[in-house]
Design an enzyme around this catalytic site. Sequence first.
Site, PDB file in Angstrom:
ATOM      1  N   LYS A  53       0.841  -1.209   0.000  1.00 56.37           N
ATOM      2  CA  LYS A  53       0.000   0.000   0.000  1.00 56.37           C
ATOM      3  C   LYS A  53       0.872   1.254   0.000  1.00 56.37           C
ATOM      4  CE  LYS A  53      -3.854  -2.242   2.384  1.00 56.37           C
ATOM      5  NZ  LYS A  53      -4.444  -2.581   3.685  1.00 56.37           N
ATOM      6  N   GLN A  97      -3.980  -1.428  10.108  1.00 55.24           N
ATOM      7  CA  GLN A  97      -3.990  -2.743   9.447  1.00 55.24           C
ATOM      8  C   GLN A  97      -4.492  -3.819  10.412  1.00 55.24           C
ATOM      9  OE1 GLN A  97      -3.153  -3.312   6.093  1.00 55.24           O
ATOM     10  NE2 GLN A  97      -3.999  -5.336   6.506  1.00 55.24           N
ATOM     11  N   ASP A 120     -10.385   3.803   5.219  1.00 51.03           N
ATOM     12  CA  ASP A 120     -10.977   2.469   5.067  1.00 51.03           C
ATOM     13  C   ASP A 120     -12.504   2.545   5.107  1.00 51.03           C
ATOM     14  OD1 ASP A 120      -9.143   0.448   4.575  1.00 51.03           O
ATOM     15  OD2 ASP A 120      -8.447   0.415   6.662  1.00 51.03           O
TER      16      ASP A 120
END
Length: 303
Positions: A53, A97, A120
């Site tokens: 990412k 994460q 997210d």
Amino acid sequence: MSAKLIDGKQIAAEVEAEVRRECEALASKGVIPGLVAIRVGDDAASEVYVRNKAKKATELGLNGTQKHLSATTSQREIEAEIDRLNADDAVDGILLQLPLPSHLDSKALLDRIDPRKDVDGFHPVNVGRLQQGRPCLVPCTPMGVIRLLESSGIAIGGCRAIVVGRSDIVGKPVAALLLHRHATVTIAHSRTPDLAGAVREADIVVAAVGKAMMITGEMIKPGAAVIDVGINRIEYGFDKLDRLGEAKRNAVLTKGSALVGDVDFESARSVAGWITPVPGGVGPMTIAYLLKNTLQAAKDRRA
Ligand code: NDP
């Protein structure tokens, strides 16, 4: 009949090109969107995801960094780190994460991220706004699913869609996005009676279960669009090896394992109108939309 293949790599590259172009325009105004990925502990898969990412972010003209904390970091310490990032004007997107070590309360930590930096789309503020169809940061994989359908020219409005899986991360937001685009949506889960019958009625099938090859061709309506979100690693001894295509079967036999989706690709492709492969379908879209969301967050905070 053989389904048209929906190429997630190619469509993700289009999304990335849009992000790159917009980043260039922002850079000329002195703005470089910043994404920080927090990783706690030493989960090997998380390390690869976070590295990819951050690398892709930098490639597209964002400032992608990662903050690695040890597995013993306390809830209070991570909260303090999130508070610091929330207050940092150079940070537009914060990503925590998952999974986190078991002593941590991941929901409480996700709730602590400033909703404007929640790239997210997991914060209750963004979840609520999505349900109401208001502007918000939308979860990346669900947005990727919609883009795959739209880029393939598949009409969502007026169709029957089924989402198999009701997680907060994939199933529920995909269903909301389809509903807002005027599909009639069924959400199926582990207690749905006659799953096969429900799937057979759908013009669009989104599989987000995490069970290798459970949606078979016999369950699919001829001509339906099938989007396979599942990622499952199968190994030698898997009971459906005979249903795999030659390349995957060879991979299992020679390398010991292969990745498959929640859809039995070979039987489904002979019935469906469109289908995504695994890998190379939904997977590449997730990162592309994470970076698109970071760009969006950067623009929204400066609007
Ligand atoms: P979860 O485990 O959170 O949810 C799975 C859902 O599937 C649950 O709602 C569960 O029902 C339902 N389910 C389980 N068994 C059955 C069954 N036999 N029949 C019908 N429904 C069933 O998974 P996620 O949503 O997080 O992920 C789903 C898959 O997508 C996984 O393979 C994951 O790896 C993959 N994924 C891929 C991404 C990508 O970028 N391509 C991103 C995120 C996930 P119930 O609620 O009743 O338990």
